[in-house]
Design a protein around this motif. Structure first.
Motif, PDB file in Angstrom:
ATOM      1  N   UNK A 189       0.926  -1.173   0.349  1.00 36.00           N
ATOM      2  CA  UNK A 189       0.055   0.115  -0.006  1.00 36.00           C
ATOM      3  C   UNK A 189       0.819   1.115  -0.328  1.00 36.00           C
ATOM      4  N   UNK A 190       1.913   1.334   0.925  1.00 36.94           N
ATOM      5  CA  UNK A 190       2.696   1.924   0.544  1.00 36.94           C
ATOM      6  C   UNK A 190       3.691   2.050  -0.799  1.00 36.94           C
ATOM      7  N   UNK A 191       3.397   1.165  -1.475  1.00 39.06           N
ATOM      8  CA  UNK A 191       4.357   1.501  -2.691  1.00 39.06           C
ATOM      9  C   UNK A 191       5.569   0.686  -2.949  1.00 39.06           C
ATOM     10  N   UNK A 192       5.861  -0.049  -1.971  1.00 40.73           N
ATOM     11  CA  UNK A 192       7.016  -1.192  -1.785  1.00 40.73           C
ATOM     12  C   UNK A 192       6.417  -2.756  -3.136  1.00 40.73           C
ATOM     13  N   UNK A 193       6.994  -2.579  -3.580  1.00 41.01           N
ATOM     14  CA  UNK A 193       6.844  -4.298  -4.611  1.00 41.01           C
ATOM     15  C   UNK A 193       7.638  -5.014  -3.488  1.00 41.01           C
TER      16      UNK A 193
END
Length: 582
Positions: free
Chosen positions: A540-544
């Motif tokens: 959700x924070x943008x980390x894959x």
């Protein structure tokens, strides 16, 4: 504590109690189905060994036994480290070596600290564009397979320098165990056989290599077999009797140079005669009142210290260890450190490296100010994947308090996959650690800069980070790891686990790990590293966040302040390894 294994379907990765399915070339939580084999709910037996006087930990039980015996015979930690280095060249040929190079970090009982750099160097005939085609594009495998991939080996001269300056035993004494192991052979355990079975694809095109590492030159070795390495024994005996000149000026150097020239390489005898080991003070930084002694450039110590500096500005110990906020800060520190690594670092004999600025308080504050409260930093995305266990690390402490941390390598598993004639040992493919072309990733997914460009006799940038942590001037932790670009983050997490969360060294080493280097834009996680909720929050924070199963073994030693207890920990990721002490 999780049990690590390798029961993975090619398109299915066990992660955090669930099977993650590779769907449409991407991995995401939407691909989760719940399933957890019983084996992953059990705990392994302890990998820690307690001693009262001295300890060695290596990636192979026989090498550990060699080190233990040298200490028992009255040798110091440097004697043991040199004996281990040669023994690993016999029993751990994927990674132990005399055909590669590395770093040795020494802290003597009197407080003197020494960094020995015996990293490989580019041949004198090397050129910046030697791996590019006519259109300026990297040629596949040219920097990783065969003689053109080989850098000038430094291990033999590095080990001999350490022994002659800081050891107490003779070359003959410390090399005798390795020679015996090569002559007589050793029975392969399952872990040994599995490593050798991975050699086939790498060595089968080289007759000399396949004759050694494949049974009868064509079949893989099995558990219970006893490989004998007659040529390697002869080479080791020659070095033992004649010294380093036999390797760098005698028949060994001539044989390597001759085969290189015949097989499209550029090594020549002058590369060996001109090779030098360098000795310098190590790099030092601090973390929450502890002193961290590690590798200066071209090693990975700057990257490690930069991450520690950033994290020291946050109340990490007050955050839940597996929380998304803790890992957001950890991943942000990793991002900045690897960005600067790829931009500024290289061989300090060839380029100016702003180490003081990179580790300064002002610069560190400026990096912290750029970390978003909730969102991931946003690098360019790509799909290269770092590789894992291919180097080797070992740690030693003796009863006087001399401590040694060694990481050495032939780079990829089984190096360049070539053995020169009757020398009996694999040569490295360390040239792949240079920047073949700016902006193009190497085998570890690292997109390195112009400062790491190829030049004659230059050393490639390295991630190796043998490290000793001190408290009140006394050794507390000796650590390091293989694993390519994952080395500095592995050492970071071992240190943080001990200092921030009060873990035992065993737990600190064996706790699942995470790695992020910005490019490729994937957060690599070991099975069971994070709860499912944390994984979702990081997405959700943008980390894959993706699973990754190939990690280095942080063979480590923990010491109490009075040296009443010394704990050696063999990393569970290297089941062939062992801790041994008295």
């Amino acid at each position: 504590m999780a049990l690590f294994g390798s029961v993975y379907h090619p398109l299915t990765y066990l992660y955090n109690g669930a099977s993650w399915i590779l769907c449409q070339n991407t991995i995401a939580p939407s691909c989760v189905r719940t399933s957890e084999p019983e084996a992953y709910r059990s705990s392994p037996k302890s990998t820690a060994t307690l001693a009262r006087k001295e300890m060695v930990v290596t990636t192979h039980h026989l090498a550990s036994k060699v080190g233990e015996q040298i200490l028992a015979q009255g040798g110091n930690a440097i004697d043991a480290a040199v004996a281990i280095g040669y023994a690993l060249a016999v029993v751990d040929p994927c990674c132990g070596n005399i055909g590669g190079g590395g770093f040795m970090l020494i802290r003597l009982a009197n407080g003197k600290e020494i960094f020995l750099n015996f990293r490989e160097r580019a041949p004198l005939a090397a050129t910046p564009d030697m791996y590019l085609d006519a259109q300026g594009k990297p040629i596949k495998s040219l920097s990783t397979q065969g003689y053109l991939a080989v850098g000038v080996p430094g291990t033999v001269k590095g080990l001999d320098t350490a022994l002659s300056k800081y050891g107490t035993m003779s070359r003959t004494q410390v090399m005798a165990p390795a020679i015996a192991l090569a002559k007589v052979g050793f029975i392969l355990y399952d872990a040994d056989a599995k490593i050798l079975q991975q050699a086939k694809s790498k060595v089968q095109s080289d007759p000399a290599a396949s004759a050694i590492f494949l049974k009868q030159g064509s079949r893989v070795y099995q558990s219970g077999d006893r490989p004998i390495q007659t040529d390697l024994a002869r080479t080791l005996e020659t070095i033992s009797q004649q010294g380093v000149d036999a390797f760098y000026q005698g028949q060994i150097a001539r044989e390597i140079a001759s085969y290189s020239q015949k097989q499209g390489g550029i090594l020549q005898i002058e590369d060996f005669t001109n090779y030098k080991v360098t000795e310098s003070p190590p790099l030092r930084c601090s973390y929450r009142g502890y002193e961290v002694v590690t590798t200066p450039p071209p090693g990975g110590g700057v990257t490690l210290c930069q991450m520690l500096n950033i994290l020291e500005g946050y109340q990490i110990p007050k955050l839940e260890r597996t929380s998304s906020q803790r890992w957001h800060l950890m991943l942000s520190a990793m991002f900045f450190a690897y960005r600067d690594r790829n931009t500024y670092l290289g061989d300090p004999d060839f380029v100016n490296i702003p180490v003081k600025r990179l580790l300064s308080a002002d610069y560190t504050r400026s990096l912290r100010a750029q970390i978003p409260q909730q969102q991931a930093l946003s690098p360019k995305s790509d799909t290269n994947t770092p590789e894992g266990n291919n180097t080797t690390h070992y740690s030693v402490i003796d009863r006087q308090g001399n401590a040694v941390s060694v990481t050495y390598t032939i780079n990829s598993y089984f190096g360049a996959g070539v053995v020169a004639g009757n020398t009996g040992f694999l040569l490295n493919n360390e040239m792949d650690d240079f920047t073949a072309k700016v902006g193009v990733a190497n085998s570890y997914g690292l997109k390195q800069g112009e400062k790491n460009a190829i030049a004659p006799f230059k050393q490639p940038l390295s991630s190796m980070s043998p490290t000793i942590v001190l408290k009140d001037g006394k050794p507390l932790l000796i650590t390091g790891s293989p694993g390519g670009s994952t080395i500095p983050t592995t050492v970071l997490q071992v240190i943080s686990n001990v200092i921030d969360y009060g873990m035992s060294v065993e737990s600190a080493v064996n706790t699942p790990r995470i790695h992020y280097q910005g490019s490729p834009n994937w957060v690599l996680t070991e099975p069971f590293a994070l709860p499912s909720q944390t994984v979702q929050q990081l997405w959700d924070r943008g980390y894959k966040v993706v699973p990754f199963v190939s990690w280095g073994a942080a063979e480590s030693i923990g010491i109490d302040r009075e040296m009443r207890e010394i704990w050696g920990v063999n990393d569970v990721r290297k089941p062939a390894g062992a801790a041994a002490g008295n």
